[in-house]
Design a protein around this motif. Structure first.
Motif, PDB file in Angstrom:
ATOM      1  N   ARG A 429       0.843  -1.206   0.000  1.00 22.91           N
ATOM      2  CA  ARG A 429       0.000   0.000   0.000  1.00 22.91           C
ATOM      3  C   ARG A 429       0.878   1.256   0.000  1.00 22.91           C
ATOM      4  N   SER A 430       1.915   1.240   0.850  1.00 27.09           N
ATOM      5  CA  SER A 430       2.786   2.420   0.901  1.00 27.09           C
ATOM      6  C   SER A 430       3.513   2.603  -0.434  1.00 27.09           C
ATOM      7  N   ALA A 431       3.928   1.498  -1.068  1.00 29.87           N
ATOM      8  CA  ALA A 431       4.600   1.602  -2.363  1.00 29.87           C
ATOM      9  C   ALA A 431       3.666   2.192  -3.417  1.00 29.87           C
ATOM     10  N   LEU A 432       2.396   1.815  -3.372  1.00 27.63           N
ATOM     11  CA  LEU A 432       1.432   2.353  -4.339  1.00 27.63           C
ATOM     12  C   LEU A 432       1.219   3.853  -4.135  1.00 27.63           C
ATOM     13  N   ILE A 433       1.117   4.277  -2.885  1.00 29.74           N
ATOM     14  CA  ILE A 433       0.962   5.720  -2.625  1.00 29.74           C
ATOM     15  C   ILE A 433       2.195   6.471  -3.116  1.00 29.74           C
ATOM     16  N   HIS A 434       3.355   5.915  -2.835  1.00 28.60           N
ATOM     17  CA  HIS A 434       4.603   6.532  -3.287  1.00 28.60           C
ATOM     18  C   HIS A 434       4.641   6.612  -4.811  1.00 28.60           C
TER      19      HIS A 434
END
Length: 708
Positions: A429-434
Motif C-alpha cells: 500500500r505504501s509503495a502504491l501511494i509513493h
C-alpha cells in the motif's frame, strides 16, 4: 596453503596481538561472517558504556549481527523491516551494503575516539573465502581509516578478492609476513578424530590430513556427522550460523532435499529481505542442486531469487535465461505470474538501455495480470492483481502514458482498500501511494503529489527515501526551507547515504550557503571517492571561495581514479593558467577537448588564452562551438561578441549582443553599452544613442562573470 598478510593503519610491530581477530570464511555465517563477529565481540562492552553510540548505529549493527538484538534492542523500524515474509514486496538496492559498511566504520571510529585507545588492532583471516559483504566492508574500512589509530590486518590464502578490496590493499596496505601453511605433528590423531575435526571446522579447515580423512570417510558416516553438527549449531549457536554452517552441513547430510532445502530457504529468503544479493548467488545454485527440479515449488523459488539477484547486480541477461527456464519447466500459476512480472521489469528498466523494449515488457506483464485475476484464493487474487497492475503502470510511464499509469495505480489502491483488511499488505500500500505521488509529479500535479508524499511519510515515517523525494518536490514548489528540513531528516534515519548529501549540497548552494554545500560535497567524496560530479562541484566551490590550497589533493585523487576525465583535466589546466603556466594550461585544455569536444568551459577557457595571444580566429572558432552546444548562455554570446568587436567585426558583434539581450539572464546595461560602440563604428549614430540611453536606464548591472 600459505597465508599472505596485509596491514594498514599505524605502524605496529608484528608481535603485538590484535584486539579482535575474526574469520571471514563465508561457510561459517554467510554474509558478514567476519564483520558480524567483530560486532559481536565489540558491541556488548561498548553498549555498557556508551549505549547512545550503539543506538545511533543499531541498523548497521543488527544487519550484520542480528543476534545482538537481545542485548541492544531493536533498531528503528520501517514497514519494510516489519513486514511478514509473504508481504515483503520491496527489495533493497545493492548499494545498501555499502551504506551499512560506512556506518560500521564510523561506529568504530567513534568508539576509538570515546575510549581513548591508543590503537585498535583488528585482524581478519580467510578473507579470500569471504562473502562480498565482508570484502566490501574491509575495502571501505581500509580506505577510510588511513588517518586514524585503527590498524587492519588482512589474511588471505588465495587471490579471490573483489577489485575494490584488491585496490584498497594495493594502495593503502603494506605486505606483512607470509605465514607457512605447514601443520605441526602434535598429538597423533586417528582417522575418526581427523574426520570429526574437519566437520567441527564447518568445512573451513585447510589441514590436508583432516581433509583427506573427510574425503576417505564412509559417505553415510559423513552425512550423519554433518546432521549432528547442524543440530548442535541450531541448538546452541548464534542465529547467523543458519546463514553459513547450518545449510552447509544439511546439504551434505542425510536429507539434502528436505532438510537442506529448508535450511537454504531460510538463508536465501533472509538475504533477499536484507539485500545481500551476492550471498544468494552462492546459496541458490547449491539449493537448486539439493532439491532438484522435481520439487517444483522450492526449485522455482530458489531460481527466482537467484535471477532477482543477478538482475539487480547488473547481470540481467543471465537472469532472463533462468526466468525463462522456470517458464518453460513449470505450469504453476504463481511461477508464471512471478516470472512474467520479472521479465517485464528486465525489459522496462533492468536490461542495458540497448536491450530494453517497453512493448515486450507490456506483453509479459499483461500476461501476468491475466493469470493473477484467475487465482482461486481471494486475497492472493486481489494482491497479485494489484501488484501486477502496478508493474504495468511503470511500463505505461516509460511508454509516456502518464494518465494510464496514474489510473492503474489509483485503482489499485482503491481495490486493496475495498477487498483486503486494512492491516494487510501495508508495504505494498505504501509503495502504491509513493508511486502515485511520483506519477502525479510527472503529470505536473504537484500539490496532489505533495499530499501523497506526505501521506506515505505519515504511515511509514522512518523510511528515508520518502523524505528525499518530497524534498525534491518541495524544492520545485519553491519551499526551500521545508526541502532542507526533509533532507536533514532523511540523513538521521539510516546509515550514511551519499546521494542525500549531494542533493542537499545543491539546495544549500542555491540558498547561498556555500559553506554548507562544501561540507556536504566533502562528505560525499569521503564516502565515495569515485563520485566525480561531487568532487568536481566541490573543487568549483573551493575555487570560488578562494580555498585553492584544498583543491590540489582533491584534484590529484580524482585524476588517479579517473585519469581521462575531461572536467578534471580542465581544472588542472585552469590551475596552471592561474599560476602563469600558460603552455601547460593550453595543453590541458586541448587534452580535455580531445576527450569531450563539447566541454563548454574548456572551449571558453581555450578561447580566452587565444584572445590573450591575439589569435582571434581560434578564439572565435572555440566560442562558436561553445555557443552551438549551449545556445542560451549569455556569457558565451557576450564573449563571442567581444572577440568579434576586438577583431573589428562590428556587425557580427552586434548580432551576438542582440541575441544575448533576448535571454532572461542578460546583463542588459553592459550589452547595450558594447553594442553602442559597434553601432558607432558602423556609422549608425541613432542606434548608438538609443543603446546608450537604454543602458543608462538599466545601469547598475555588473559585467558578466565569464567575460573575456
Amino acid at each position: 596453503m600459505n597465508t599472505r598478510l596485509w596491514r594498514s593503519g599505524p605502524d605496529v610491530t608484528a608481535s603485538e596481538p590484535a584486539d579482535v581477530t575474526v574469520s571471514c570464511h563465508r561457510r561459517l555465517r554467510g554474509p558478514y561472517s567476519g564483520t558480524g563477529s567483530l560486532m559481536r565481540a565489540l558491541v556488548p562492552p561498548v553498549y555498557e558504556r556508551w549505549p547512545d553510540l550503539v543506538g545511533e548505529h543499531a541498523i548497521e549493527i543488527l544487519s550484520v549481527a542480528p543476534e545482538l538484538k537481545d542485548r541492544i534492542g531493536a533498531a528503528r523500524e520501517t514497514l519494510t523491516s516489519l513486514a511478514a515474509p509473504e508481504e515483503q514486496t520491496r527489495i533493497y538496492a545493492p548499494v545498501r551494503t555499502r551504506r551499512l559498511a560506512h556506518g560500521l566504520v564510523e561506529f568504530l571510529a567513534a568508539y576509538v575516539a570515546l575510549s581513548g585507545l591508543g590503537a585498535l588492532r583488528l585482524a581478519f583471516s580467510d578473507v579470500d573465502e569471504a562473502d562480498h559483504t565482508d570484502q566490501e566492508f574491509l575495502a571501505i574500512l581500509i580506505q577510510r581509516t588511513q588517518r586514524s589509530p585503527i590498524t587492519v590486518t588482512v589474511g588471505t590464502r588465495g587471490a579471490d578478492l573483489t577489485d575494490e578490496l584488491a585496490s584498497a590493499l594495493g594502495r593503502y596496505a603494506r605486505p606483512a609476513d607470509v605465514l607457512a601453511g605447514g601443520f605441526a605433528a602434535g598429538t597423533a590423531r586417528d582417522q575418526d578424530q581427523l574426520l570429526r575435526a574437519y566437520i567441527d571446522s564447518d568445512g573451513t579447515s585447510d589441514n590436508p590430513h583432516e581433509l583427506d580423512a573427510y574425503r576417505a570417510a564412509d559417505p553415510a558416516v559423513r552425512a550423519e556427522l554433518h546432521d549432528e553438527r547442524a543440530a548442535e549449531l541450531v541448538r546452541d549457536g548464534d542465529w547467523s550460523l543458519r546463514l553459513g554452517a547450518v545449510p552447509y552441513h544439511l546439504e551434505h547430510g542425510r536429507d539434502p532435499a528436505e532438510a537442506g532445502g529448508d535450511a537454504f530457504h531460510e538463508a536465501v529468503f533472509y538475504c533477499a529481505r536484507m539485500g545481500f544479493w551476492h550471498a544468494i548467488l552462492d546459496y541458490s545454485p547449491r539449493a537448486r542442486a539439493a532439491v532438484g527440479p522435481e520439487r517444483a515449488e522450492p526449485y522455482w523459488h530458489f531460481t527466482g531469487k537467484m535471477s532477482t539477484a543477478l538482475a539487480v547486480l547488473g547481470r540481467s541477461k543471465e537472469a532472463e535465461h533462468f526466468y525463462l527456464e522456470v517458464r518453460g519447466r513449470y505450469t504453476l500459476p504463481l511461477a508464471q505470474t512471478f516470472t512474467g512480472y520479472a521479465l517485464a521489469m528486465l525489459y522496462t528498466r533492468l536490461h542495458p538501455p540497448e536491450l530494453r523494449d517497453h512493448h515486450i515488457a507490456k506483453a509479459y506483464v499483461n500476461n501476468s495480470v491475466t493469470l493473477a485475476t484467475l487465482l482461486p484464493d481471494a486475497e492472493l487474487r486481489t494482491f497479485h492483481t494489484v501488484f501486477q497492475r502496478n508493474g504495468l503502470a511503470l511500463v505505461e510511464m516509460h511508454l509516456g502514458n502518464l494518465d494510464e499509469s496514474f489510473r492503474l495505480v489509483d485503482e489499485g489502491l482503491e481495490q486493496l482498500d475495498r477487498e483486503l483488511p486494512a492491516h494487510r499488505h501495508l508495504v505494498h500500500r505504501s509503495a502504491l501511494i509513493h508511486n502515485r505521488a511520483r506519477v502525479l509529479a510527472a503529470l505536473g500535479r504537484l500539490p496532489e503529489a505533495l499530499a501523497d508524499f506526505t501521506g506515505v511519510i505519515e504511515i511509514d515515517p522512518n523510511y528515508p527515501d520518502y523524505y528525499v523525494d518530497r524534498a525534491a518536490l518541495l524544492q520545485k514548489l519553491g519551499d526551500s526551507s521545508a526541502a532542507l528540513a526533509d533532507y536533514d531528516k532523511a540523513i538521521t534515519l539510516g546509515p550514511p547515504f551519499w546521494e542525500i548529501h549531494f542533493n542537499r549540497a545543491d539546495l544549500r548552494s542555491l540558498l547561498g550557503d556555500t559553506d554548507g554545500a562544501i561540507a556536504d560535497l566533502a562528505r560525499v567524496v569521503e564516502l565515495e571517492p569515485d563520485q566525480l560530479d561531487a568532487r568536481i562541484n566541490l573543487i568549483g566551490l573551493l575555487l570560488e571561495t578562494g580555498a585553492a590550497e584544498a583543491v590540489d589533493p582533491l584534484l590529484q585523487e580524482g585524476l588517479r581514479l579517473a585519469p581521462g576525465d575531461a572536467r578534471l583535466i580542465l581544472v588542472r589546466g585552469q590551475l596552471a593558467w592561474e599560476s602563469g603556466r600558460t603552455d601547460l594550461a593550453r595543453r590541458d585544455f586541448d587534452q580535455a577537448l580531445e576527450v569531450d569536444p563539447e566541454l563548454v568551459p574548456a572551449l571558453a577557457s581555450r578561447a580566452t588564452l587565444a584572445v590573450e595571444s591575439g589569435d582571434f580566429g581560434s578564439a572565435l572558432s572555440d566560442l562558436t562551438r561553445a555557443v552551438e552546444t549551449d545556445p542560451d548562455n549569455c556569457d558565451l554570446l557576450y564573449n563571442r561578441g567581444y572577440v568579434h568587436q576586438a577583431a573589428e567585426r562590428w556587425a557580427a558583434a552586434v548580432a551576438d549582443y542582440t541575441q544575448a539581450l533576448g535571454l532572461p539572464d542578460a546583463d542588459v546595461g553592459e550589452l547595450l553599452r558594447q553594442r553602442s560602440v559597434c553601432h558607432r563604428e558602423l556609422g549608425d549614430p541613432a542606434s548608438e544613442r538609443a543603446d546608450l540611453d537604454a543602458a543608462r536606464t538599466a545601469s547598475g548591472q555588473a559585467v558578466p562573470a565569464g567575460a573575456v
